[in-house]
Scaffold this motif. Structure first.
Motif, PDB file in Angstrom:
ATOM      1  N   LEU A  47      50.008  35.797  44.910  1.00  0.00           N
ATOM      2  CA  LEU A  47      50.998  34.784  44.559  1.00  0.00           C
ATOM      3  C   LEU A  47      51.820  34.376  45.780  1.00  0.00           C
ATOM      4  O   LEU A  47      52.090  33.190  45.991  1.00  0.00           O
ATOM      5  N   GLU A  48      52.195  35.349  46.592  1.00  0.00           N
ATOM      6  CA  GLU A  48      52.993  35.027  47.772  1.00  0.00           C
ATOM      7  C   GLU A  48      52.210  34.129  48.735  1.00  0.00           C
ATOM      8  O   GLU A  48      52.766  33.202  49.320  1.00  0.00           O
ATOM      9  N   ALA A  49      50.908  34.371  48.867  1.00  0.00           N
ATOM     10  CA  ALA A  49      50.079  33.508  49.712  1.00  0.00           C
ATOM     11  C   ALA A  49      49.951  32.116  49.107  1.00  0.00           C
ATOM     12  O   ALA A  49      49.904  31.110  49.829  1.00  0.00           O
ATOM     13  N   ALA A  50      49.900  32.031  47.774  1.00  0.00           N
ATOM     14  CA  ALA A  50      49.835  30.725  47.109  1.00  0.00           C
ATOM     15  C   ALA A  50      51.113  29.941  47.343  1.00  0.00           C
ATOM     16  O   ALA A  50      51.081  28.712  47.522  1.00  0.00           O
ATOM     17  N   ALA A  53      51.023  28.661  50.893  1.00  0.00           N
ATOM     18  CA  ALA A  53      50.067  27.557  51.051  1.00  0.00           C
ATOM     19  C   ALA A  53      50.500  26.293  50.315  1.00  0.00           C
ATOM     20  O   ALA A  53      49.810  25.280  50.376  1.00  0.00           O
ATOM     21  N   GLY A  54      51.616  26.338  49.602  1.00  0.00           N
ATOM     22  CA  GLY A  54      52.094  25.179  48.865  1.00  0.00           C
ATOM     23  C   GLY A  54      51.391  24.944  47.543  1.00  0.00           C
ATOM     24  O   GLY A  54      51.528  23.880  46.937  1.00  0.00           O
ATOM     25  N   LEU A  55      50.660  25.958  47.059  1.00  0.00           N
ATOM     26  CA  LEU A  55      49.948  25.824  45.785  1.00  0.00           C
ATOM     27  C   LEU A  55      50.842  26.156  44.598  1.00  0.00           C
ATOM     28  O   LEU A  55      50.593  25.706  43.478  1.00  0.00           O
ATOM     29  N   VAL A  56      51.844  26.989  44.820  1.00  0.00           N
ATOM     30  CA  VAL A  56      52.827  27.324  43.787  1.00  0.00           C
ATOM     31  C   VAL A  56      54.194  26.954  44.341  1.00  0.00           C
ATOM     32  O   VAL A  56      54.641  27.512  45.347  1.00  0.00           O
ATOM     33  N   THR A  57      54.829  26.009  43.675  1.00  0.00           N
ATOM     34  CA  THR A  57      56.092  25.475  44.199  1.00  0.00           C
ATOM     35  C   THR A  57      57.231  25.477  43.195  1.00  0.00           C
ATOM     36  O   THR A  57      58.384  25.276  43.570  1.00  0.00           O
ATOM     37  N   ASP A  58      56.904  25.676  41.912  1.00  0.00           N
ATOM     38  CA  ASP A  58      57.941  25.573  40.889  1.00  0.00           C
ATOM     39  C   ASP A  58      57.523  26.367  39.656  1.00  0.00           C
ATOM     40  O   ASP A  58      56.492  27.053  39.656  1.00  0.00           O
ATOM     41  N   GLU A  59      58.332  26.263  38.617  1.00  0.00           N
ATOM     42  CA  GLU A  59      58.066  27.020  37.393  1.00  0.00           C
ATOM     43  C   GLU A  59      56.716  26.677  36.794  1.00  0.00           C
ATOM     44  O   GLU A  59      55.949  27.571  36.404  1.00  0.00           O
ATOM     45  N   ALA A 229      40.572  35.695  45.880  1.00  0.00           N
ATOM     46  CA  ALA A 229      40.075  36.424  47.047  1.00  0.00           C
ATOM     47  C   ALA A 229      40.490  35.740  48.340  1.00  0.00           C
ATOM     48  O   ALA A 229      40.904  36.397  49.309  1.00  0.00           O
ATOM     49  N   VAL A 230      40.396  34.403  48.383  1.00  0.00           N
ATOM     50  CA  VAL A 230      40.778  33.655  49.582  1.00  0.00           C
ATOM     51  C   VAL A 230      42.264  33.850  49.874  1.00  0.00           C
ATOM     52  O   VAL A 230      42.664  34.130  51.018  1.00  0.00           O
ATOM     53  N   LEU A 231      43.091  33.706  48.844  1.00  0.00           N
ATOM     54  CA  LEU A 231      44.534  33.849  49.042  1.00  0.00           C
ATOM     55  C   LEU A 231      44.892  35.275  49.439  1.00  0.00           C
ATOM     56  O   LEU A 231      45.774  35.492  50.277  1.00  0.00           O
TER      57      LEU A 231
END
Length: 245
Positions: A47-50, A53-59, A229-231
């Protein structure tokens, strides 16, 4: 036979089964608690890598990611392996537990994910040694090579409570959900109310994920989540990190 009191609490001979059910429930709550000294709070599972990477930005994006992870990773792999291991420990089938432990170990796709499963598994095995020092199954868990993995260790801890397989997996899934929501609140970051809404969405979906896991056999259990796996691999070299995965 005892009669219910005015507030609905059974007395006499009816009280013993109720007390046993209460004890089992409390043991499962204990296992699901972030206070369990295994360190689950220190892992974000990519999750921290997401977030980086800008993949998780909000709720909304955090909720959607965790719901996907529940369905695609937890139900198909972690919970499914734990369900089979639960039966193996109940039957005293150490060879079966060993085979499941090996499957979990070899299906970890990054060093971080394997470290997480083995560290949590070893920590829970240590906790079980303190609580059940005379249980031969705990010694068998501790001897698993290269290390006890989390789903197999949790399965033994849950089996020792006398819980049903479904209740055991509900507790395991909720413990995972709570840890991941805490990670999201810290990493995105999110407010506490947003975290509670995400936890509510996960809780509503967990029963179906558990039913999916219980229905899986060795042929349908799977560990295939390429983006995770990538993240996870990116997180291993991420410049700034709060979490261990």
């Amino acid at each position: 036979m005892g009669t219910p009191t005015a507030i609905g609490i059974a007395t006499g001979t009816d009280a013993a089964p109720a007390r046993h059910a209460d004890a089992v429930l409390l043991q499962l709550i204990w296992l699901a608690s972030p206070a369990l000294p295994v360190g689950g709070f220190s892992y974000s599972e990519g999750l921290e890598a997401a977030v980086d990477a800008g993949l998780v930005t909000d709720e909304a994006s955090a909720r959607d990611r965790l719901l996907d992870q529940l369905a695609l990773v937890q139900a198909r792999s972690e919970l499914a392996a734990a369900a089979s291991a639960f039966v193996a420990w109940r039957c005293g089938d150490v060879a079966r537990a060993q085979a499941l432990n090996a499957w979990v170990a070899v299906t970890r796709e990054t060093a971080e994910l394997r470290l997480q499963s083995e560290q949590l598994g070893r920590s829970l095995a240590q906790w079980l040694r303190q609580r059940h020092p005379d249980d031969a199954r705990v010694a068998a868990l501790d001897a698993l090579a290269p290390a006890p993995t989390w789903p197999v260790a949790f399965a033994l801890a849950a089996a020792a409570t006398g819980a049903s397989p479904r209740d055991a997996l509900l507790a395991m899934a909720f413990g995972w959900a709570e840890n991941q929501v805490h990670a999201a609140v810290r990493a995105v970051p999110l407010g506490q109310s947003a975290g509670q809404r995400i936890l509510g969405a996960l809780a509503a979906t967990i029963p179906a994920a558990v039913d999916d896991a219980l229905a899986r056999s060795d042929d349908t259990r799977q560990s295939f989540a390429p983006m995770l796996a990538v993240l996870s691999a990116r997180h291993e070299t991420q410049y700034s990190r709060l979490f261990r995965s």
